[in-house]
Design a protein around this motif. Structure first.
Motif, short mmCIF file in Angstrom:
data_model
loop_
_atom_site.label_atom_id
_atom_site.label_comp_id
_atom_site.label_asym_id
_atom_site.label_seq_id
_atom_site.Cartn_x
_atom_site.Cartn_y
_atom_site.Cartn_z
N VAL A 58 49.87 29.18 0.73
CA VAL A 58 49.73 30.28 -0.21
C VAL A 58 50.90 31.27 -0.11
CG1 VAL A 58 48.29 31.78 1.27
CG2 VAL A 58 48.04 31.89 -1.22
N ARG A 59 51.58 31.29 1.02
CA ARG A 59 52.75 32.16 1.17
C ARG A 59 53.90 31.75 0.25
NH1 ARG A 59 52.21 32.53 7.66
NH2 ARG A 59 51.62 30.37 7.27
N GLU A 60 53.82 30.53 -0.29
CA GLU A 60 54.88 30.03 -1.18
C GLU A 60 54.60 30.29 -2.66
OE1 GLU A 60 56.34 26.04 -0.22
OE2 GLU A 60 55.24 26.19 1.68
N ILE A 61 53.57 31.05 -2.95
CA ILE A 61 53.23 31.35 -4.35
C ILE A 61 54.42 32.02 -5.04
CG2 ILE A 61 52.20 33.62 -3.88
CD1 ILE A 61 50.02 32.85 -5.98
N THR A 62 54.71 31.58 -6.26
CA THR A 62 55.80 32.18 -7.02
C THR A 62 55.26 33.36 -7.85
OG1 THR A 62 55.48 30.82 -8.99
CG2 THR A 62 56.92 29.91 -7.24
N ASP A 63 56.16 34.19 -8.32
CA ASP A 63 55.74 35.31 -9.17
C ASP A 63 55.07 34.81 -10.44
OD1 ASP A 63 56.59 37.24 -7.37
OD2 ASP A 63 58.51 37.58 -8.37
N ALA A 64 55.60 33.72 -11.01
CA ALA A 64 55.02 33.17 -12.24
C ALA A 64 53.60 32.66 -11.97
CB ALA A 64 55.89 32.04 -12.79
N GLU A 65 53.40 31.98 -10.85
CA GLU A 65 52.05 31.49 -10.50
C GLU A 65 51.11 32.66 -10.27
OE1 GLU A 65 52.82 27.31 -8.14
OE2 GLU A 65 53.24 29.17 -7.06
N LEU A 66 51.59 33.67 -9.57
CA LEU A 66 50.79 34.85 -9.28
C LEU A 66 50.31 35.51 -10.57
CD1 LEU A 66 50.05 36.75 -6.74
CD2 LEU A 66 51.87 38.18 -7.65
N GLN A 67 51.23 35.72 -11.49
CA GLN A 67 50.88 36.36 -12.76
C GLN A 67 49.90 35.50 -13.55
OE1 GLN A 67 54.39 37.61 -14.89
NE2 GLN A 67 55.21 38.63 -13.08
N ASP A 68 50.11 34.19 -13.57
CA ASP A 68 49.23 33.29 -14.30
C ASP A 68 47.83 33.29 -13.71
OD1 ASP A 68 48.80 31.46 -16.42
OD2 ASP A 68 49.17 29.74 -15.11
N ILE A 69 47.73 33.25 -12.40
CA ILE A 69 46.42 33.28 -11.73
C ILE A 69 45.70 34.57 -12.06
CG2 ILE A 69 45.29 33.46 -9.48
CD1 ILE A 69 47.41 31.37 -8.49
N TYR A 70 46.37 35.70 -11.88
CA TYR A 70 45.72 36.98 -12.17
C TYR A 70 45.30 37.10 -13.63
CZ TYR A 70 46.28 39.33 -7.67
OH TYR A 70 46.16 39.70 -6.36
N LYS A 71 46.13 36.59 -14.53
CA LYS A 71 45.80 36.68 -15.96
C LYS A 71 44.60 35.80 -16.30
CE LYS A 71 47.12 37.70 -20.37
NZ LYS A 71 45.96 37.26 -21.11
N ARG A 72 44.65 34.55 -15.89
CA ARG A 72 43.60 33.60 -16.27
C ARG A 72 42.29 33.78 -15.51
NH1 ARG A 72 45.67 28.44 -18.55
NH2 ARG A 72 47.88 28.72 -18.93
N ARG A 73 42.37 34.03 -14.21
CA ARG A 73 41.18 34.03 -13.36
C ARG A 73 40.51 35.39 -13.24
NH1 ARG A 73 40.70 29.16 -9.59
NH2 ARG A 73 38.84 30.31 -9.05
N TYR A 74 41.20 36.44 -13.68
CA TYR A 74 40.63 37.78 -13.54
C TYR A 74 40.69 38.56 -14.86
CZ TYR A 74 40.96 36.35 -8.71
OH TYR A 74 40.84 35.63 -7.56
N TRP A 75 41.89 38.88 -15.33
CA TRP A 75 42.05 39.69 -16.54
C TRP A 75 41.32 39.06 -17.73
CZ3 TRP A 75 43.90 44.47 -17.57
CH2 TRP A 75 44.20 44.79 -18.88
N ASP A 76 41.59 37.78 -17.99
CA ASP A 76 40.98 37.13 -19.15
C ASP A 76 39.46 37.01 -19.00
OD1 ASP A 76 43.49 36.91 -20.31
OD2 ASP A 76 43.67 34.75 -19.95
N LEU A 77 38.98 36.77 -17.79
CA LEU A 77 37.54 36.60 -17.59
C LEU A 77 36.77 37.90 -17.78
CD1 LEU A 77 37.33 34.03 -14.66
CD2 LEU A 77 37.05 33.64 -17.11
N VAL A 78 37.42 39.04 -17.51
CA VAL A 78 36.75 40.32 -17.76
C VAL A 78 37.17 40.92 -19.10
CG1 VAL A 78 36.39 40.83 -15.31
CG2 VAL A 78 38.43 41.74 -16.46
N ARG A 79 37.83 40.09 -19.90
CA ARG A 79 38.22 40.48 -21.26
C ARG A 79 39.02 41.78 -21.26
NH1 ARG A 79 34.55 37.65 -24.84
NH2 ARG A 79 35.97 38.32 -26.47
N GLY A 80 39.98 41.87 -20.35
CA GLY A 80 40.78 43.08 -20.20
C GLY A 80 41.41 43.56 -21.49
N ASP A 81 41.82 42.63 -22.36
CA ASP A 81 42.43 43.02 -23.63
C ASP A 81 41.44 43.69 -24.58
OD1 ASP A 81 44.83 41.96 -22.74
OD2 ASP A 81 44.70 40.15 -23.95
N ARG A 82 40.16 43.55 -24.29
CA ARG A 82 39.12 44.13 -25.17
C ARG A 82 38.52 45.42 -24.63
NH1 ARG A 82 36.82 44.65 -28.60
NH2 ARG A 82 34.96 43.44 -28.92
#
Length: 170
Positions: A54-78
């Motif tokens: 997990v220490r090798e996570i890239t910034d792109a992976e980090l952003q994608d994980i946070y967007k898909r697994r958290y922000w999108d699931l709580v409908r942050g855009d809404r």
């Protein structure tokens, strides 16, 4: 209800998530910038990629994980500005279903942990966003205080909840 709030919300979350940790009392195990190894492994497998530290996570992976697994699931855009960050940070810290339940209870709804049409209708009818932000954070703090790991992580969690509340109200 602003789609571009994800980037500043993620930056604010990452202030609290820090770098690498593997605290023996943390049930999440090895964690990098708030992403636990299990979540990172699942993400890599879903992309057809080999599992790695997990220490090798890239910034792109980090952003994608946070967007898909958290922000999108709580409908942050809404969600209204401020409340979007509060619910997102709660999802990162305690899971999207739990953060949604805090929101649903603050809205006076049955808490099923799914941010669906009835929850969104109640969100659209909010008259006082600050009151909902404060209520969500009070519920979050109460739940965290009930955890067996409060004695170990309570000072940091309490500080985080207070800072998230302050930023959510700003």
């Amino acid at each position: 209800m602003v789609a571009e709030n994800f980037t500043p919300a993620l930056a604010a979350v990452l202030v609290h998530e820090g770098g690498y940790s593997n605290h023996p009392s943390d049930p999440g195990g090895p964690t990098m910038k708030g992403v636990i190894k299990r979540v990172y492994d699942d993400y890599r497998r879903s992309k057809g990629l080999p599992v790695r530290d997990v220490r090798e996570i890239t910034d792109a992976e980090l952003q994608d994980i946070y967007k898909r697994r958290y922000w999108d699931l709580v409908r942050g855009d809404r969600l209204p500005a401020g409340l979007d960050y509060v619910v997102f940070d709660g999802a990162v810290n305690s899971g999207p279903a739990q953060a949604t339940k805090w929101l649903q209870r603050a809205l006076g709804l049955p808490a099923d942990g799914v941010l669906g049409p009835s929850t969104l209708a109640a969100v659209d009818a909010i008259q006082d966003v600050d009151a909902i932000v404060a209520d969500v954070q009070a519920r979050r703090l109460a739940m965290l205080k009930s955890l067996r790991t409060w004695a170990v992580f309570g000072n940091g969690w309490g500080r985080r909840v207070a800072e998230v509340r302050e930023l959510g109200l700003a």
